[in-house]
Enzyme design. Sequence first.
Site, short mmCIF file in Angstrom:
data_model
loop_
_atom_site.label_atom_id
_atom_site.label_comp_id
_atom_site.label_asym_id
_atom_site.label_seq_id
_atom_site.Cartn_x
_atom_site.Cartn_y
_atom_site.Cartn_z
CG ASP A 98 46.66 31.87 33.77
OD1 ASP A 98 46.49 32.82 34.22
OD2 ASP A 98 45.76 31.63 33.06
CG ASP A 200 43.24 33.54 29.40
OD1 ASP A 200 42.72 34.41 31.07
OD2 ASP A 200 42.77 33.57 28.60
CD GLU A 255 39.15 34.45 33.23
OE1 GLU A 255 39.98 34.28 32.42
OE2 GLU A 255 39.40 35.89 33.49
CG HIS A 331 45.30 38.74 35.92
ND1 HIS A 331 45.19 37.85 36.89
CD2 HIS A 331 45.04 39.31 34.97
CE1 HIS A 331 44.59 36.66 35.20
NE2 HIS A 331 44.67 38.06 34.92
CG ASP A 332 41.24 39.81 34.48
OD1 ASP A 332 41.25 38.94 33.98
OD2 ASP A 332 42.61 40.48 33.60
O1 TEU Z 1 39.90 37.50 31.23
C1 TEU Z 1 39.49 37.07 30.73
C2 TEU Z 1 38.13 37.93 30.98
O2 TEU Z 1 37.06 37.58 32.29
C3 TEU Z 1 38.20 39.32 30.62
O3 TEU Z 1 37.32 39.70 29.77
C4 TEU Z 1 37.88 39.97 31.73
O4 TEU Z 1 35.79 40.31 31.54
C5 TEU Z 1 37.78 41.97 31.40
O5 TEU Z 1 39.49 41.20 31.62
C6 TEU Z 1 37.57 42.25 32.83
O6 TEU Z 1 38.44 43.76 32.49
C7 TEU Z 1 40.88 36.05 31.15
C8 TEU Z 1 42.64 37.00 31.01
O7 TEU Z 1 42.74 37.16 32.96
C9 TEU Z 1 43.14 38.55 31.66
O8 TEU Z 1 43.86 39.17 31.87
C10 TEU Z 1 43.08 38.21 29.78
O9 TEU Z 1 43.33 39.94 29.06
C11 TEU Z 1 41.99 38.02 28.82
O10 TEU Z 1 41.39 36.77 29.47
C12 TEU Z 1 42.56 37.57 27.79
O11 TEU Z 1 43.48 35.99 27.35
#
Ligand code: TEU
Length: 559
Positions: A98, A200, A255, A331-332
């Site tokens: 990542d 990210d 992403e 994970h999100d």
């Molecule tokens: O997520 C970015 C992102 O897309 C977030 O704003 C997303 O909309 C939110 O997590 C949805 O609930 C990336 C990583 O995947 C996330 O885990 C991190 O918290 C974030 O960036 C900051 O690094």
Amino acid sequence: MAQSWWQNAVIYQIYPKSFMDANGDGIGDLQGIISKLDYLQQLGVDALWLSPIYVSPQIDNGYDISDYRQIDQRFGTNADMYALIAAAHQRHLKIVMDLVANHTSDQAVWFQESKKSRHNYFSDFYIWRDPKSDGSEPNNWAANFGGSAWTYVPERQQYYLHYYAKEQPDLNWENPLVRQAIYDMMRFWKAQGVDGWRMDVISSISKDQHFTDYPDKLNRPYVLSDQNNGPRLHEFIQEMNREVLAPFNMMSVGEAPGATAANVRKFVDPERKELDMVFSFEHMRADRKAGGVNGKWDYDHFDLLKLKDSLTKWQDNLRDHGWNALYFENHDRARIVSRWGNDQKYRYQSATAFATVLHGMQGTPFVYQGEEIGMTNATFALADYEDIEITTNYRQYVEQDQTMTATEFLAAAQKLSRDHARTPMQWDTSANAGFTIGRPWFQLNPNYRQINVATDRQQHASIFKYYQQLIQLRHQFPILTTGRYQLELPTDQQLFVYRRVTAEQSWLIVANLSAQIVPITRLAELVTTEFVFKLKNNTHRCALDENIQPYEAFILELI
Ligand code: TEU
Ligand code: CA
């Protein structure tokens, strides 16, 4: 079109903290991953994407990095990482790490130095701006984790920008020293054997340098600005491609909250020499209320037509001009069987139906840990949530803006919270689902006694076995890699049906994404010739002579 390894691959995402704990401290670790490589090889995946394992204060579970080149002792040592890479490569598994380069932790040496002075090597590694004349923040931008996107530092008498937590200061990509430091770090991991990068929020790294206020119809003190697609974004990505991705042949999947069906070719058309793939956010808004003011929490109901429309646009726009990164979970994101499927009566059927829809498409499917056994959302009270996003967003929308009630927020969080993806992996029926012999860092979903790898794999109707077969199908039949995608029954509110077509073959992917029985006559115009089943989740079916059951899915070869 010559295929790169990632175009024939299925990639498995590991959230290391919750995957497998080998040393009994309750936190997943690298030795734990090594102990599960045989399991992943049996599943049939080709590569592993690891969420961040670098030194981090864990404000945002590792997406706040304070040392890019050092493995955090919670997960093990650099030697463990090199051992994992070697063990994975022995099994022909690639390793994707990542890249979190939009921001670092505020504990990173770079930031600790930068905040000290306006005149040192690191001063311009971050985005510093003077207060407005009344001393307030430089503009009205909000952070994704609530409040202002600016935090004041007395030593510099300036604010710094952070799109996320105040402990996650945004890097200044305008500064070539920053860019070279990132490229250097990427080369370091390539030298250790890493095969590719998940990047990210890569679409956020370029900022419009005017930093003007963002219009807000509710005139709130802070409002989420458009954090993506800044003026130099593609210039920066093309430079990264020239400096690292191309010369070192590293796969890249961005992403990109800023990528849309309309602009995605700008990110992944091979002629542009930028990224190989990007993750769409559009299709995951198939349950979002239109015109809301509460961001992701404006949950409505799952609208299949929205999903079909969005995925089809990406399939069509990327044909011959790039490649899709296919996912429903990470994970999100909450668990798809709970969010859009049916995690009670039809858990096997809906888990395998959504998997069929995804894995039948053109692109590279991503499987998130636990998705392959149909893990579900947990039941959380507000105090149970661990994710910084919950506490900060509750404060923002319920207490500060008051655009949601606590009940509405809790209901949306129950459906959508990232914490549902972070309950520990459920391996077996032993204590803590076999994840740890210690005290788990985060609570397990109590249903692990019923839902776990060991129990699932003993079932005849096993979700794991279904994923194995799906992945085998993709490896065995090129039509799923190169076949042209063509949506069928576009207005059908229950069936997701599409073709994959080559000069020699025509396959039909059918999924009933509803809890209702659908008359088989709905397929009459499509299945007029002979066919053979390639895969079905309705074990007894052997002909198309009865109606389509709730969440039934199958893949046919039309002959
Ligand atoms: O997520 C970015 C992102 O897309 C977030 O704003 C997303 O909309 C939110 O997590 C949805 O609930 C990336 C990583 O995947 C996330 O885990 C991190 O918290 C974030 O960036 C900051 O690094
Ligand atoms: Ca551990």
